[in-house]
Write an enzyme that holds these catalytic residues in place. Structure first.
Site, PDB file in Angstrom:
ATOM      1  N   HIS A 135       1.243  -1.030  -0.365  1.00 36.13           N
ATOM      2  CA  HIS A 135       0.102   0.538   0.055  1.00 36.13           C
ATOM      3  C   HIS A 135       0.995   1.890  -0.597  1.00 36.13           C
ATOM      4  O   HIS A 135       0.813   2.223  -1.023  1.00 36.13           O
ATOM      5  CB  HIS A 135      -0.879  -0.143   0.873  1.00 36.13           C
TER       6      HIS A 135
ATOM      7  N   HIS B 263     -10.430   3.244  -1.097  1.00 31.89           N
ATOM      8  CA  HIS B 263     -10.479   2.951   0.106  1.00 31.89           C
ATOM      9  C   HIS B 263     -11.683   1.825   0.107  1.00 31.89           C
ATOM     10  O   HIS B 263     -12.171   1.548   1.515  1.00 31.89           O
ATOM     11  CB  HIS B 263     -11.254   4.030   1.150  1.00 31.89           C
TER      12      HIS B 263
HETATM   13  N1  LIG Z   1      -1.454   4.174 -10.831  1.00 30.98           N
HETATM   14  C1  LIG Z   1      -0.769   5.530 -10.118  1.00 30.98           C
HETATM   15  N2  LIG Z   1      -0.378   6.188 -11.565  1.00 30.98           N
HETATM   16  C2  LIG Z   1       0.887   6.488 -11.416  1.00 30.98           C
HETATM   17  N3  LIG Z   1       1.179   6.948  -9.693  1.00 30.98           N
HETATM   18  C3  LIG Z   1       0.762   6.405  -9.008  1.00 30.98           C
HETATM   19  C4  LIG Z   1       0.364   5.855  -8.944  1.00 30.98           C
HETATM   20  N4  LIG Z   1       0.027   4.956  -7.896  1.00 30.98           N
HETATM   21  C5  LIG Z   1       0.580   6.401  -7.295  1.00 30.98           C
HETATM   22  N5  LIG Z   1       1.013   7.128  -7.979  1.00 30.98           N
HETATM   23  C6  LIG Z   1       1.619   8.132  -7.210  1.00 30.98           C
HETATM   24  O1  LIG Z   1       3.016   6.872  -6.253  1.00 30.98           O
HETATM   25  C7  LIG Z   1       2.816   8.138  -5.218  1.00 30.98           C
HETATM   26  C8  LIG Z   1       2.805   7.028  -3.816  1.00 30.98           C
HETATM   27  O2  LIG Z   1       1.241   7.347  -3.782  1.00 30.98           O
HETATM   28  P1  LIG Z   1       0.473   7.133  -2.668  1.00 30.98           P
HETATM   29  O3  LIG Z   1       1.436   6.841  -2.035  1.00 30.98           O
HETATM   30  O4  LIG Z   1      -1.190   7.010  -3.112  1.00 30.98           O
HETATM   31  O5  LIG Z   1       0.586   8.529  -2.810  1.00 30.98           O
HETATM   32  P2  LIG Z   1       0.361   9.237  -0.724  1.00 30.98           P
HETATM   33  O6  LIG Z   1       1.941   8.986   0.016  1.00 30.98           O
HETATM   34  O7  LIG Z   1       0.226  10.815  -0.764  1.00 30.98           O
HETATM   35  O8  LIG Z   1      -0.344   8.961  -0.275  1.00 30.98           O
HETATM   36  C9  LIG Z   1       1.995   9.624  -5.370  1.00 30.98           C
HETATM   37  O9  LIG Z   1       2.810  10.695  -5.830  1.00 30.98           O
HETATM   38  C10 LIG Z   1       1.186   8.648  -6.486  1.00 30.98           C
HETATM   39  O10 LIG Z   1       0.877   9.562  -7.706  1.00 30.98           O
END
Ligand SMILES: Nc1ncnc2c1ncn2[C@@H]1O[C@H](COP(=O)(O)OP(=O)(O)O)[C@@H](O)[C@H]1O
Ligand SMILES: [Mg+2]
Lengths: 234, 89, 734, 89
Positions: free
Chosen positions: C47, C93
């Protein structure tokens, strides 16, 4: 000179900026007021806006009514100053005893957001003074707890004293259960106090002044409020 | 002294109770057709520090009227006032 | 003699693999203690670390003229011109929503809203793509009702309008509903908080504000997000949290006031992996380390252990990076909004996180080892063969009018009013077009500009061909933005899949990403961010591979927005685009033939691009009266919806070298039905010919009936009733 | 036989209780600074027809799990089961 209308922000108020914008779009001056400061800044009228003050936890409006500014608002209302409570503002007015009755959860138990019709039932209020009774206005509602309830004798008194300001209706003004979005007793959407200077309503006239983003049923109500205030009529 | 207090807030008997009705109408679909008169109220539990149980009751009665219930539509009653010693907490 | 079972080593209980433990040892040059293990476990969970998806996500196109912030931060940002930036991101979620739909969905809204706020932007709109199992099952109805009430309960209470979304139904989503939420925010472009604009130095303070920290959501990340439901079982349950939208509203206002006053050197939300994630990301981003004092964290419960404080996912908290000189002003702003603050850490040179409790160090690890140095896997992949039996060639001798009625009543197609009437769509006063439109349009305050938004995903296509599923999701969302007259600028996405440790799932994922990437390149809409939700499976069966795409576009003048419905009688009806004999993966095949099989419609991305360019040009030139894209249910459903939404019937003739039901209900891509006033027909035809977009004049609008010559003739009022009431009827309410 | 049943549904102890917190933080402004640990729960009162008190308790326990609460976040317990004669109603 333009009418100065104060709009109170409580923690959790949401439509406060919208109410200020509506006042200004209709030619008045919107004056933001803060719940924690017991100062009305010399405004000519007060709007308690929509939203979820204090999250609407416990009961809608139950906590907001104790705000320091509310004492000033109550005094202002008692002196005949125009006070308009929209949605959460209506709930706060009922909780503080400025208006009778209470607003409980919608019959459906669900939040409902839709454009409805309301019929103007009286001109004895600052927001309907310049409107023709019987006129049907298009305005949105958005609330989970908008079911107006009061004791039967209280309802009768509201009716006989002409203090029911708005009723939910069909497009042609017809009244009926099919047009009642929340189960309010006698289809009541808005009421006034005995002096006619305090009004509460569940629909949102502030979201019905800008034709780019909604209906325009609120224009006549704000126009009326502003002209009444300027004319010095409570 | 510290007291644990329980308060029950219910809609006045004459008023329609939308939540109670919703529960009631969901029951038959789950196979229960023998339930009626469902009313949903609020239960508040809190702790307070006062000199005596009497003071506690008096304060809670005031809190009920001013904050915990809206007397226009609700009844509030104290279910229990119980002295607690620190070890209980 | 029976040997006592050997207890599983702690790292495995926490979901860490043996080779991951080796990596940890390497990073800290010794064996980790339990607190450190917990920190790595949450940060290296799928995650938080994207360890299985990163290698694929890296292939996505991320650059474009309008992009201010690409993937890698809390949310992406695009330039709207005139000094305004739009920040947007989508997140899932689904796992918590499967066990407590109201709170699961509510806290999902809270989380994504904080992501937007942490960029310094005011949240202005929400969209909620959802998928559930069929409504004939009581549990699915309970989930739908709870999720929708939860999204409304939270979104309505924080004053952010929900302006769009999607709801689809399919059996594979029964055990695991899919709950995604997209949030958009606006900010002055020069005030965005990004890794490059804000660089705190050593000595700056990390200030935690908002709600207190409790034991709720401990291990939520690793347990809920990295284990399938049936394994997690009862153990994962207490991980659901209670959302407090009122606290969130205060957090939004306080944060924006802090940003506006220029008091911050950085801002970070607390989401997955709680304080550990916020502190390590902030420190790593600054190229520094930090001393973290756990005793300073305001706790909701007494006697919480270090690992609990570090991994708690208590909601409605933010972390601000503040220079000591500004601390008192920060405190005053928070106090105005009724929020307490606590200085929980100080940035230090050196890159190490030194976590202390009761005067002693309880964990000491390099910040970077938790974030960027997390493992990455190139997991095994195995192609999945789908059912190739193409329904296009099955004969159908049912009544075509009845078939249209069945499709309009199919929950995927039917009106979603039951859902969106539970959402405040107008608060903030900028909603030009809300739910029910092909794309929502939100006005940029104080301007004529509109931002158009659409979310789309089609699990049916994804299950039959994940590459096409990914590509269609982008094309359809962009088409929805284009039919409203806007220019698609960029996308965000949420990729909902099963267990990535299964080679079939990993292949589906890679294919979907490849399809998305190709479509984004062709349509000129880079990816600004997104979210991956894996492990959506129970008892060995996963959800349909469902890439959900959110497209953001701009409209120079929102008054040029096109409605979907026919706005009046006497207009010419045109089809832009070409129809082929394609019934594979269609709503018709599923609803009337009972099969999800064949190949989804082909997608020629150059054709799609030409169509979308034409739509923007025609809209800007005010040539069109309405436009609506053909999707589920094909051209017949598209025409019916135009009539229902506009309140005007039509009479058209369809011609094509294929059986009538294929012509009516086939879902060939890149098609749009437009209405044109007679005096503009010439211009439209000329423009379409120049742009190389095939077009056909189908007939005219007007009258109370929906007439497709020789095939369908039905009163619009009847179709409206079927379409509007289908979901209430399935819920037993109409 | 007819029974009147009272059920109390409360959030599980570890969970945040936004309502309780809101009440708690409103009290000092009203002059009450001695109150803490406020938790707000739901109280359900209903009547049901069954053969015995045992049956009544069993059915209500099932109703608690399936309809009146979500065991994931809430605890539901029967406060009282009381036989009623028609005259009482
Ligand atoms: N399917 C995806 N396509 C492009 N970028 C992604 C994808 N999934 C996640 N990211 C990028 O990876 C990074 C980490 O995501 P996430 O853990 O959801 O963010 P946060 O730390 O804000 O919760 C973010 O910058 C997100 O935009
Ligand atoms: Mg984030």
């Amino acid at each position: 000179m333009s009418a100065r209308i104060g709009v109170v922000t409580f923690p959790g108020s949401l439509d406060d900026r919208d109410a200020v914008r509506a006042v200004e779009l209709m030619g008045g001056e919107g004056v933001p007021l803060w719940h924690g400061e017991a100062d009305l800044r010399g405004v000519d009228g007060v709007i308690l806006p929509g939203g979820f003050s204090y999250g609407d936890y416990l009961r809608c409006g139950a906590i907001a009514r104790f705000a320091p500014l509310m004492e000033e608002v109550v005094g202002f209302a008692r002196r005949g100053g125009p006070v308009l409570g929209i949605c959460n503002g209506f709930q706060i007015l009922c909780e503080s005893g400025l208006l009778p009755g209470a607003l409980i959860r919608n019959r459906s138990l669900r939040f409902v957001c839709r454009v409805v019709h309301v019929r103007v039932e009286t001109t004895q209020s600052p927001i309907t003074a310049d409107v023709v009774p019987g006129e049907v206005l298009e305005v949105p509602i958005k609330h989970g707890e908008g079911q107006f309830v009061a004791a039967e004798d209280e309802l009768d008194r509201l009716e006989t004293e002409g203090r029911v300001v708005f009723r939910y209706c069909g497009p042609d003004g017809e009244i009926g259960d099919a047009y009642n979005p929340n189960g309010s007793q006698r289809g009541i959407a808005g009421i006034g106090n005995e002096g006619g200077n305090v009004v509460g309503l569940m629909p949102h006239p502030e979201h019905a002044v800008d034709p780019d983003v909604g209906p325009t049923g609120g224009q006549a109500l704000f126009a009326s409020l502003l002209s009444q205030v300027l004319a010095g009529v409570p | 002294m510290r007291f644990a207090v329980e308060v029950l807030v219910t809609l006045k008997p004459g008023l329609a109770d939308p939540q109670g009705r919703a529960v009631e109408s969901a029951l038959p679909a789950l196979g229960w057709t023998n339930v009626s008169a469902v009313r949903v109220g609020k239960h508040v539990r809190l702790e307070l520090e006062t000199g005596s149980e009497r003071d506690a009751r008096e304060q809670v009665a005031q809190m009920n009227d001013r904050l915990l219930s809206n007397p226009v539509i609700e009844d509030a009653r104290i279910l229990e006032v119980r002295g607690i010693v620190e070890a209980d907490r | 003699m029976s040997a006592a079972p050997v207890p599983e080593p702690l790292h495995r209980q926490l979901g860490l693999r043996d080779d991951e433990l080796d990596l940890i040892r390497e990073s800290i040059e010794r064996g980790p203690n339990a607190t450190e293990l917990a920190m790595y476990a949450v940060m290296w969970s799928e995650h938080c670390s994207y360890k299985s998806s990163k290698v694929h996500l890296r292939t996505l196109p991320t650059e474009g003229d309008a992009i201010i912030v690409g993937p890698g931060q809390d949310a992406g940002a695009v330039d709207l011109g005139d000094g305004v930036a739009a920040v947007f991101k989508m997140e899932s979620h689904s796992h918590p929503s499967a066990i407590e739909p109201y709170q699961g969905a509510a806290t999902g809204v809270g989380g994504i809203v904080r992501d937007i706020v942490s960029m310094g932007a005011r949240p202005v709109a929400l969209l909620d793509p959802l998928m559930f199992g069929p409504l004939d099952q009581e549990r699915n109805r309970w989930l739908l009702e709870g999720v929708v009430a939860g999204i409304g309960g939270y979104g309505n209470c924080i004053g952010v309008p929900t302006v769009g979304g999607e709801v689809r139904f399919a059996d594979p989503h029964s055990a695991n509903p899919t709950v995604n939420v997209l949030c958009v925010g606006f900010a002055p472009a020069d005030r965005l908080i990004t890794a490059t604009t804000h660089r705190p130095g050593a000595g700056s303070l990390m200030v935690l504000y908002g709600a207190t920290t409790g034991r709720d959501g401990i291990g939520g990340v690793s347990v809920l997000a990295s284990a399938s439901l049936d394994e997690g079982g009862g153990g994962s349950r207490p991980s659901v949290q209670i959302g407090d939208p009122f606290a969130e509203k205060l957090l939004i206002e306080a944060s924006l006031e802090l940003v506006g006053a220029g008091l911050l050197e950085g801002l970070q939300d607390l989401g997955g992996a709680g304080l550990t994630c916020a502190v390590s990301e902030s420190a790593a981003r600054a190229g520094l380390g930090a001393v973290v004092e756990l005793d300073e964290v305001p706790l909701r419960e007494p006697e919480m252990e270090a690992f609990e404080i570090l991994t708690s996912e208590s909601q409605e908290r933010m972390l601000a990076i503040v220079s000591p000189a500004n601390l008192e002003r920060v405190r005053a702003v928070c106090a105005k909004w009724g929020l307490g603050i606590a200085v929980v850490a100080t940035l230090e040179p050196g890159g190490e996180l030194d976590v202390r409790k009761a005067g002693a160090t309880v964990a000491r690890v390099p910040a970077l080892s938790l974030t960027e140095k997390a493992p990455e896997y190139q997991r095994a992949m195995r192609p999945v063969a789908s059912d190739q039996d193409d329904p296009t060639f099955v004969t159908f001798d049912g009544d075509l009018g009845d078939a249209l009625v069945s499709l309009l009543a199919a929950p995927n197609v039917a009106s979603k009013r039951w859902v969106f009437e539970q959402y405040d769509r107008m608060v903030q006063g900028q909603t030009v077009a809300g739910p029910g439109s092909d794309a929502a349009v939100v006005r940029v305050p104080g301007t004529m500009k509109g931002v158009a938004l659409s979310v789309d995903g089609n699990g049916r296509y994804g299950s039959l061909d994940p590459y096409l599923g990914g590509a269609h999701a982008v094309a359809e969302a962009a088409r929805n933005v284009a039919v409203s007259g806007a220019t698609p600028l960029a996308i965000t996405n949420c990729l909902n899949f099963g267990n990535p440790e299964r080679p079939e799932v990993m292949w589906q994922f890679a294919e979907a990403v490849r399809g998305m990437g190709d479509a984004c390149l062709a349509l000129g809409t880079p990816v600004t961010g997104g979210n991956v939700s894996f492990y959506n499976e129970a008892e060995g069966s996963s959800i349909w591979p469902t890439p959900v795409v959110g497209v953001l576009g701009t409209l120079a003048d929102h008054r040029l927005r096109l409605p979907s419905g026919f706005p009046g009688p006497g207009l010419a009806v045109y089809l832009l685009g070409e129809s082929f004999a394609e019934l594979g993966g269609s709503e018709f095949a599923e609803t009337l033939l009972g099969t999800v099989s064949g190949t989804p419609p082909a997608l020629d991305l150059q054709v799609e691009r030409r169509l979308q360019d034409l739509l923007q040009e025609a809209a800007a030139g005010d040539l069109l009266a309405s436009a609506h894209d053909c999707s589920d249910g094909g051209i017949a459903v598209c025409l019916a919806e135009c009539a229902i939404l506009g309140g005007h019937g039509f009479a058209v003739t369809l011609a094509g070298d294929m059986p009538a039901h294929v012509l009516l209900f086939g879902e060939s891509a890149s098609r749009v039905v437009v209405a044109v006033s007679p005096e503009r027909e010439g211009s439209l035809r000329g423009l379409a010919a120049t742009r190389g977009v095939p077009f056909a004049r189908l007939g005219e609008t007007g009258g109370p009936r929906a007439v497709i010559d020789g095939m369908i003739d039905a009163p619009v009022a009847e179709l409206t009733d079927v379409w509007e009431q289908a979901i209430p009827r399935l819920l037993g309410e109409a």
